[in-house]
Design a protein around this motif. Structure first.
Motif, PDB file in Angstrom:
ATOM      1  N   PHE A  81       3.179  -2.611 -15.843  1.00 59.21           N
ATOM      2  CA  PHE A  81       2.020  -3.071 -15.080  1.00 59.21           C
ATOM      3  C   PHE A  81       2.340  -3.292 -13.609  1.00 59.21           C
ATOM      4  O   PHE A  81       1.470  -3.120 -12.753  1.00 59.21           O
ATOM      5  N   ALA A  82       3.589  -3.613 -13.295  1.00 55.55           N
ATOM      6  CA  ALA A  82       3.975  -3.697 -11.888  1.00 55.55           C
ATOM      7  C   ALA A  82       3.836  -2.326 -11.240  1.00 55.55           C
ATOM      8  O   ALA A  82       3.352  -2.201 -10.102  1.00 55.55           O
ATOM      9  N   GLU A  83       4.224  -1.292 -11.979  1.00 52.73           N
ATOM     10  CA  GLU A  83       4.075   0.074 -11.461  1.00 52.73           C
ATOM     11  C   GLU A  83       2.602   0.438 -11.309  1.00 52.73           C
ATOM     12  O   GLU A  83       2.191   1.041 -10.310  1.00 52.73           O
ATOM     13  N   ARG A  84       1.775   0.073 -12.268  1.00 49.69           N
ATOM     14  CA  ARG A  84       0.335   0.342 -12.171  1.00 49.69           C
ATOM     15  C   ARG A  84      -0.280  -0.371 -10.968  1.00 49.69           C
ATOM     16  O   ARG A  84      -1.112   0.194 -10.261  1.00 49.69           O
ATOM     17  N   ARG A  85       0.127  -1.620 -10.747  1.00 48.11           N
ATOM     18  CA  ARG A  85      -0.386  -2.361  -9.594  1.00 48.11           C
ATOM     19  C   ARG A  85       0.035  -1.690  -8.287  1.00 48.11           C
ATOM     20  O   ARG A  85      -0.750  -1.561  -7.345  1.00 48.11           O
ATOM     21  N   LEU A  87       0.739   1.497  -7.794  1.00 46.72           N
ATOM     22  CA  LEU A  87      -0.026   2.740  -7.614  1.00 46.72           C
ATOM     23  C   LEU A  87      -1.463   2.440  -7.198  1.00 46.72           C
ATOM     24  O   LEU A  87      -2.032   3.147  -6.361  1.00 46.72           O
ATOM     25  N   ALA A  88      -2.065   1.395  -7.762  1.00 45.39           N
ATOM     26  CA  ALA A  88      -3.427   1.024  -7.398  1.00 45.39           C
ATOM     27  C   ALA A  88      -3.495   0.594  -5.942  1.00 45.39           C
ATOM     28  O   ALA A  88      -4.443   0.945  -5.216  1.00 45.39           O
ATOM     29  N   ARG A  89      -2.500  -0.160  -5.496  1.00 42.64           N
ATOM     30  CA  ARG A  89      -2.468  -0.587  -4.079  1.00 42.64           C
ATOM     31  C   ARG A  89      -2.334   0.603  -3.146  1.00 42.64           C
ATOM     32  O   ARG A  89      -2.924   0.637  -2.069  1.00 42.64           O
ATOM     33  N   GLU A  90      -1.547   1.596  -3.567  1.00 42.01           N
ATOM     34  CA  GLU A  90      -1.378   2.798  -2.742  1.00 42.01           C
ATOM     35  C   GLU A  90      -2.702   3.542  -2.620  1.00 42.01           C
ATOM     36  O   GLU A  90      -3.029   4.042  -1.533  1.00 42.01           O
TER      37      GLU A  90
END
Length: 93
Positions: A81-85, A87-90
């Motif tokens: 989920f840290a990775e998902r967050r 990517l979403a911020r990017e």
């Protein structure tokens, strides 16, 4: 539904007077309003118990799967989920 029971309760005179006035203002007998309130209360309690049972069973199953080695460790989930967050911020900019 046949009405065969009498329910007596004690309450403050001010509450009784306010309740009776509101029942009258809504053009419904006080007994009808009380029955509606009781039905709503019973339904909410039943739904709450049903959800609590569902939640307890879900937690029990989850704990059993973790014990059997079938679950995903918290550290892995947090990393995913840290990775998902990130990517979403990017994407947002």
């Amino acid at each position: 539904m046949a009405k065969e029971s009498v329910f007596t309760l004690k309450l403050e005179p001010e509450l009784r007077d306010a309740f009776m006035a509101e029942a009258e203002a809504s053009h419904r007998p006080a007994s009808q309003v009380v029955r509606e309130l009781m039905r709503e209360f019973v339904q909410k309690q039943q739904e709450s118990r049903s959800y609590d049972a569902f939640l307890a069973e879900t937690v029990k199953a989850s704990l059993a799967s973790m014990k059997d080695g079938e679950g995903i460790p918290n550290e892995v989930v947090e990393a995913q989920f840290a990775e998902r967050r990130r990517l979403a911020r990017e994407r947002i900019g």
